[in-house]
Design an enzyme around this catalytic site. Structure first.
Site, short mmCIF file in Angstrom:
data_model
loop_
_atom_site.label_atom_id
_atom_site.label_comp_id
_atom_site.label_asym_id
_atom_site.label_seq_id
_atom_site.Cartn_x
_atom_site.Cartn_y
_atom_site.Cartn_z
N SER A 175 0.84 -1.19 0.00
CA SER A 175 0.00 0.00 0.00
C SER A 175 0.88 1.24 0.00
O SER A 175 1.99 1.24 0.54
CB SER A 175 -0.90 -0.04 1.23
OG SER A 175 -1.05 1.25 1.77
N LYS A 176 0.34 2.29 -0.60
CA LYS A 176 1.12 3.52 -0.68
C LYS A 176 1.39 4.07 0.71
O LYS A 176 2.24 4.92 0.90
CB LYS A 176 0.41 4.53 -1.57
CG LYS A 176 0.37 4.01 -3.00
CD LYS A 176 -0.19 4.96 -4.03
CE LYS A 176 -0.18 4.21 -5.37
NZ LYS A 176 -1.09 4.71 -6.35
N ARG A 177 0.67 3.55 1.68
CA ARG A 177 0.87 4.03 3.05
C ARG A 177 1.99 3.26 3.78
O ARG A 177 2.38 3.64 4.88
CB ARG A 177 -0.43 3.92 3.85
CG ARG A 177 -1.46 4.96 3.44
CD ARG A 177 -2.72 4.82 4.25
NE ARG A 177 -3.37 3.54 4.00
CZ ARG A 177 -4.21 3.33 2.99
NH1 ARG A 177 -4.49 4.31 2.16
NH2 ARG A 177 -4.76 2.15 2.80
N ASP A 178 2.48 2.16 3.20
CA ASP A 178 3.56 1.42 3.85
C ASP A 178 4.83 2.26 3.84
O ASP A 178 5.40 2.52 2.78
CB ASP A 178 3.85 0.10 3.11
CG ASP A 178 2.71 -0.88 3.24
OD1 ASP A 178 1.83 -0.65 4.10
OD2 ASP A 178 2.69 -1.88 2.50
#
Ligand code: GLU
Length: 484
Positions: free
Chosen positions: A257-260
């Protein structure tokens, strides 16, 4: 198969090149090059809300940086952006409207939202229910006239054959089936703003560009039946589809995920940190594919030669940052010094370390680098203030013979001229201290290392001393002797 192989990468310019999209591009590229086919880049820019200024250039630049090239793209071919192809989509929309396979839909967003809410409350799967259901021809005509008079702009919907089964043999996943009744009802092919929807435009484009194989991420699987409907409605043969497995984060086991924050996910990030593109290329090529065997390091040419779509994995690909870093270091270690020096230069320059010793520094640390930006922290020792000693280092410096070693070595350095002070002459001076004092091994090297660098580990001691310089080394030895 007699049809020529033509594959495409079709990014939406909605942001930077993400590792998942780069993989899609890369597998299409490998597929085309392996089979002697044509690789096309087409820009899917019909989602005007998500459009990012410069998104297209950033995509292309980053692909180029990776070492991917293409045969057809908006740079060389006209109308390779969807926004330039509106006339073509309109032609087919008109054709479908005329044949009754599509129709204008006057339902408003508010009505759709209310219906969706009702369905959710009733535990039904949200779907569009044909707004003309149960109307006579006259009622229908009156409904349309009323809505047009009210200034409601219609969308265009494709009439779905609910009883049909949509199936294909996926290159990656094997046989896949979707029931026409599970699509969510007649779906929009043209939005109110006149733009086609993705699922419609993509078919027109793939057909128009004679795409033979559509290889993309498996987030598009549920789109494929809709696309098959358009092929069918227009009487066209569909290309072959292959949906590549999800990429998961090896640390969380969940979809990348782009949030990782523990992973770098944009190609731009790697480029900026000074990774070698061929290392990133190699790493991405093994995300959900491998040629079999134990080897993991492959050049682009080898990957083109080895690529086999039948080996695309069905199970998720793990994105392992540690593996990437290992691979990157392997590439940097083996690269030409000049190239690595060039890569490190801007980082050194930024912190004012591009001195006459810069080449020597890079040479020293090349084997340790994962990315060129690491040259800065690794060389702190030569530029920053003398560090605080660790407890272990302090203990070592309490040794009985330490002052003798340090003062003897200091005298040796003082006796050297600047002309003598070259790397090759430093080791003999340390040996001379051994001869004079009878102290050897760790008791000889470690105090000198700690005194000059403040660290117990580092590059070869003569290199370290040389890079620090004669005067600085003497100053450090002196300071240490005063402290002892
Ligand atoms: N523009 C789509 C995307 O970026 C491409 C989908 C496709 O390859 O059909 O996901």
């Amino acid at each position: 198969m007699s049809q020529p192989i033509r594959v495409r990468y079709a990014p939406s310019p909605t942001g930077l090149l993400h590792i998942g999209n780069a993989r899609t591009a890369l597998f299409n590229y490998l597929y085309a090059r392996h089979h002697g086919g044509t690789f096309i880049v087409r820009i899917e820019d019909t989602d005007r809300k998500r459009h990012v200024e410069d998104g297209e250039r950033s995509q292309l630049d980053n692909l180029r940086w990776l070492g991917i090239d293409w045969d057809e793209s908006p740079e060389t071919h006209e109308n390779y952006r969807q926004s330039e192809r509106l006339g073509l989509y309109q032609k087919y929309i008109d054709q479908l409207l005329a044949s009754g396979k599509a129709y204008k839909s006057y339902v408003t967003e508010e009505e759709l939202a209310a219906e969706r809410e009702r369905q959710e409350a009733a535990g039904e799967t949200p779907r569009y229910i044909n707004e003309f259901l149960g109307m006579s021809e006259d009622e229908k005509a009156a409904y349309i006239a009323e809505r047009e008079a009210a200034g409601i702009t219609p969308t265009v919907r494709l009439a779905v054959n609910e009883s049909e089964l949509y199936s294909w043999t996926d290159i990656v996943k094997g046989d896949i089936e979707f029931e026409g009744s599970n699509i969510g009802g007649d779906w929009v092919i043209q939005k109110r703003d006149g733009y086609p929807t993705y699922n419609f435009a993509v078919v027109i484009d793939d057909y128009d560009m004679q795409i033979s194989h559509v290889i993309r991420g498996d987030d598009h699987i549920a789109n494929t039946p809709k696309q098959l409907m358009v092929y069918e409605a227009l009487g066209w043969e569909a290309p072959q589809f292959g949906h590549m497995t999800l990429i998961i984060n090896s640390e969380t086991g969940k979809k990348l995920s782009k949030r990782d924050t523990n992973t770098l996910q944009f190609i731009e990030d790697y480029r900026k940190k000074g990774y070698l593109p061929e290392a990133v290329f190699n790493f991405i090529a093994l995300l959900g594919w491998n040629p079999g065997g134990e080897d993991e390091i492959f050049s682009r040419e080898e990957l083109i030669e080895l690529f086999d779509e039948n080996r695309l994995s069905k199970s998720p690909a793990a994105f392992d940052q540690k593996k990437l870093d290992w691979m990157s270091n392997a590439y940097i270690k083996n690269a030409d010094f000049d190239r690595i020096f060039e890569l490190c230069k801007p980082f050194l320059e930024e912190v004012g370390r591009l001195t006459d010793k810069a080449e020597k520094l890079v040479e020293l640390y090349q084997p340790q680098l994962t990315s060129a930006d690491e040259i800065v922290p690794l060389t702190d020792l030569f530029f920053e203030d003398f560090p605080e000693l660790t407890v272990q280092a302090k203990e070592f410096m309490a040794g009985e013979t330490v002052p003798t070693v340090l003062s003897t070595f200091k005298a040796k350095l003082e006796a050297m001229t600047d002309a003598d002070f070259v790397v090759e002459n430093i080791f003999p001076q340390i040996k001379a201290v051994q001869k004079e004092t009878g102290i050897k091994g760790k008791n000889l090297f470690m105090p000198i290392r700690i005194a000059v660098s403040g660290e117990m580990h580092g590059p070869e001691l003569p290199d370290t001393i040389f890079l620090l310089g004669r005067e600085k080394s003497i100053e450090h030895l002196d300071n240490m002797l005063k402290q002892l």
